[in-house]
Scaffold this motif. Structure first.
Motif, PDB file in Angstrom:
ATOM      1  N   HIS A  72       0.898  -1.163   0.000  1.00  0.00           N
ATOM      2  CA  HIS A  72       0.000   0.000   0.000  1.00  0.00           C
ATOM      3  C   HIS A  72       0.932   1.207   0.000  1.00  0.00           C
ATOM      4  O   HIS A  72       1.574   1.497   1.014  1.00  0.00           O
ATOM      5  N   GLU A  78       1.575   3.790   2.653  1.00  0.00           N
ATOM      6  CA  GLU A  78       2.118   3.276   3.922  1.00  0.00           C
ATOM      7  C   GLU A  78       3.574   2.906   3.667  1.00  0.00           C
ATOM      8  O   GLU A  78       3.930   1.746   3.559  1.00  0.00           O
ATOM      9  N   ARG A  86      -2.957   4.030  -2.186  1.00  0.00           N
ATOM     10  CA  ARG A  86      -3.091   2.633  -1.777  1.00  0.00           C
ATOM     11  C   ARG A  86      -3.011   1.635  -2.935  1.00  0.00           C
ATOM     12  O   ARG A  86      -2.339   0.619  -2.855  1.00  0.00           O
ATOM     13  N   HIS A  91       3.359  -2.243   6.714  1.00  0.00           N
ATOM     14  CA  HIS A  91       2.175  -1.401   6.491  1.00  0.00           C
ATOM     15  C   HIS A  91       2.098  -0.307   7.553  1.00  0.00           C
ATOM     16  O   HIS A  91       2.936  -0.230   8.446  1.00  0.00           O
ATOM     17  N   VAL A  92       1.008   0.481   7.459  1.00  0.00           N
ATOM     18  CA  VAL A  92       0.656   1.445   8.500  1.00  0.00           C
ATOM     19  C   VAL A  92      -0.827   1.246   8.793  1.00  0.00           C
ATOM     20  O   VAL A  92      -1.627   1.013   7.886  1.00  0.00           O
TER      21      VAL A  92
HETATM   22 ZN   LIG Z   1      -1.659  -1.593   4.445  1.00  0.00          ZN
END
Ligand SMILES: [Zn+2]
Length: 617
Positions: free
Chosen positions: A124, A127, A187, A226-227
């Motif tokens: 993503h 992130e 994303r 990720h975040v």
């Molecule tokens: Zn993510």
């Protein structure tokens, strides 16, 4: 079976241990080194990563990232930048190999005793913490500051997986995220696909490329960075992994010995770290946490199916970018160093997990089930979570309750946490699948996953289970660009003739679970469920009613058919009233009916296959 801790919860043991940890001086990513302080300061300034140089207010573009990696590559014989695919918008997809031995190819890496570790950033693209953390680590490697990382294994970094989304920069792309302030990527891919939902169907060129990279290197450990998106609490770094029984016992055991030291080291280093979770009730944290069962479309579900330890790292979105990136840099450094202490155990655990799948699929193996779908067990364990103070407010604009946090105060809450995956749907393990030719989507997807596919060199009569799909219910909106479909499945054991050239996917191969996810229609990630085989539901030929009338009238002269017809009418009043249903009732009984309507072109082999086979080229 696993021992001791492995059968309890790795995550729980960790979660509880680390919460008590004192916050000391933050760990540094570099290793011990003996440079002159003045030289060191000059060198540090010259080799700041682009994010460091901008005080973590920005993250470098694709071009600037490649340029920095080129500098590192020129500086260090232990680094090599390569490209493993081309994105939808035509960008070359970069990866970096870090290897003291210069093992820059899979073949070279296989000659070493060390494991291969894959770290993916930017699946993503907004992130993007994993990219800037990786650049810091690679810089430390290039400057000789991180020998322990090179001791540990052959390291593969994918700094920007979703390269196209990465270039769609805006400071507004991540409303739930504190930085980088000057903007971050988007994303999805340019065509709107979420790469973390594409690991099984492999529709995007990006996902096909990443799985191709995996097939080539077969790394022993996968980390996806990720975040987070929602819950607010003290933790800066959260993580999640599949536990037994979803993970192979040998992999669970490796984690049980090797994750706790990583988490403890992070906690000792002052990093606030805990499990990655969702609230069961978005407006009432006291109801508890739930972890996801790793679905195969997600990286952590997919690489688990490929018998790899796979770790999801979710940096906490409301922490400032610099804090997140340095915490992740430290985490990756500690994790890789831990791999350095248990590399042969890691390789062994992966080999054991693969062998377990191979053995289960061999002819004559005891019957076993394949899990097609996992759910999270309602059963929970208590966990203490450092929530910020929160209140529930009635939102006038939204017309609903929402949580509002006060980050100046923390109130630890003891809440239930559901995190154990349990089988939700299973099917007996077949000896393999026979695939009718003429379905390129099936053939290409099997091959993209690196599955071993053979072809029948001669026609054969084989004991199989056929799967016939009926009553398709198409979803009313698309998901990931696909209209998914639910259906009934009727199974029938039969002996069926297969022509030469039919494809065969044997069950005794290490990645067979992926084949099952693709081909078992009841798997949520099957090609059928994704709506990629919808033509099986369609009747392609037509019989004129005047023709069918003559045939039916003739068939009714047979007392057996007449009795069946009377019984059908009596049993189903709707049939009596519906000319279309009557038409189909009769059409199906004529020799003109197409028997492939509803027939899945993948057949479960349930008996022996004694026919010459050759590899599919
Ligand atoms: Zn993510």
């Amino acid at each position: 079976m696993t021992r001791g801790l492995a059968r309890t919860s790795v995550l729980l043991a960790l979660g509880l241990a680390l919460l008590a940890g004192p916050f000391a001086t933050p760990a540094r990513g570099g290793d011990e080194h003996g440079h002159d302080p003045a030289d060191e300061a000059a060198e540090a300034a010259a080799w700041r990563t682009p994010a460091e140089a901008d005080d973590f207010q920005s993250t470098p573009s694709y071009d600037d990232t490649i340029a920095f990696l080129r500098r590192l590559e020129a500086k260090s014989p232990a680094l090599r930048l390569g490209f493993y695919g081309t994105s939808g918008e035509g960008r070359a997809m970069p990866y970096v190999v870090a290897s003291r031995e210069g093992a820059f190819t899979p073949a070279a890496a296989r000659t070493l005793d060390k494991p291969v570790v894959l770290v993916v950033a930017g699946i993503h693209a907004g992130e993007i913490d994993g990219k800037d953390a990786s650049l810091m680590l690679l810089r430390d490697v290039a400057l000789g500051r991180a020998p322990a990382l090179l001791d540990a294994g052959t390291l593969l970094f994918v700094p920007i997986y979703n390269v196209d989304g990465h270039e769609r920069v805006s400071p507004f792309n991540r409303p739930n995220q504190d930085g980088p302030r000057k903007g971050m990527g988007f994303r999805t891919t340019a065509s709107g696909l979420d790469l973390n939902r594409d690991h099984v169907k492999l529709e995007s060129p990006e996902a096909r490329a990443l799985v191709g990279l995996f097939n080539a290197w077969r790394p022993h450990l996968h980390v996806d960075t990720h975040v987070t998106d929602g819950v607010d609490l003290e933790w800066t770094l959260t993580f999640s992994l599949a536990e037994a029984p979803q993970a192979a016992p040998s992999i669970q055991e490796w984690w049980s010995f090797n994750l706790p030291p990583v988490v403890s080291a992070m906690a000792r280093g002052g990093h606030r770290i805990g499990p990655y979770v969702d609230l069961k009730d978005g407006t009432d944290p006291t109801k508890g946490f739930e972890s996801w069962a790793g679905e195969p479309r997600l990286s952590t579900g997919y690489f688990n199916l490929r018998n790899r330890p796979t770790l999801l790292v979710e940096m906490h979105s409301y922490k400032p970018y610099g804090e997140r990136v340095t915490a992740l840099r430290d985490f990756l450094a500690v994790l890789v160093r831990q791999v350095g202490t248990s590399g042969s155990a890691l390789k062994r655990s992966v080999a054991e997990a693969e062998q377990r799948t191979v053995e289960a699929g061999k002819p004559g193996a005891p019957p076993s089930d394949i899990v097609l779908e996992w759910a999270v067990d309602e059963q929970s364990t208590p966990v203490r979570v450092p929530f910020f103070d929160f209140t529930v407010v009635e939102s006038a604009p939204l017309g609903r309750k929402v949580l509002q946090y006060d980050r100046s105060q923390t109130t630890p809450l003891d809440i239930p946490w559901s995190h154990r995956a349990i089988p939700k749907r299973t099917t007996p393990r077949p000896r393999g699948y026979l695939i009718a030719r003429g379905w390129p989507v099936i053939e290409e997807t099997l091959r993209a996953h690196g599955l071993e596919v053979r072809r029948l060199d001669a026609p054969a009569e084989l004991a199989v289970e056929t799967l016939r799909l009926a009553e398709p219910k198409y979803e009313t909106r698309s998901y990931q660009g696909r209209v998914r479909v639910a259906f009934q499945v009727a199974r029938e054991r039969t002996t069926r003739g297969f022509p030469a050239g039919t494809l065969f996917v044997p069950a005794d191969q290490p990645d067979f679970e992926v084949a099952a996810q693709l081909l078992e229609p009841e798997s949520p990630d099957s090609l059928a469920a994704w709506g990629m085989l919808n033509s099986v539901f369609e009747r392609k030929e037509y019989i004129d009613p005047s023709v069918l009338h003559r045939l039916a009238t003739e068939m009714l002269k047979d007392p057996k058919v007449a009795a069946e017809w009377d019984a059908a009418l009596a049993a189903d009043p709707a049939l009596a009233k519906d000319p279309a249903a009557r038409y189909l009732w009769w059409y199906r009984r004529t020799p003109h009916w197409d028997e492939t309507v509803g027939l899945l072109p993948a057949f479960r082999l349930v008996g022996p296959i004694e026919v010459p086979l050759s590899p599919l080229r």
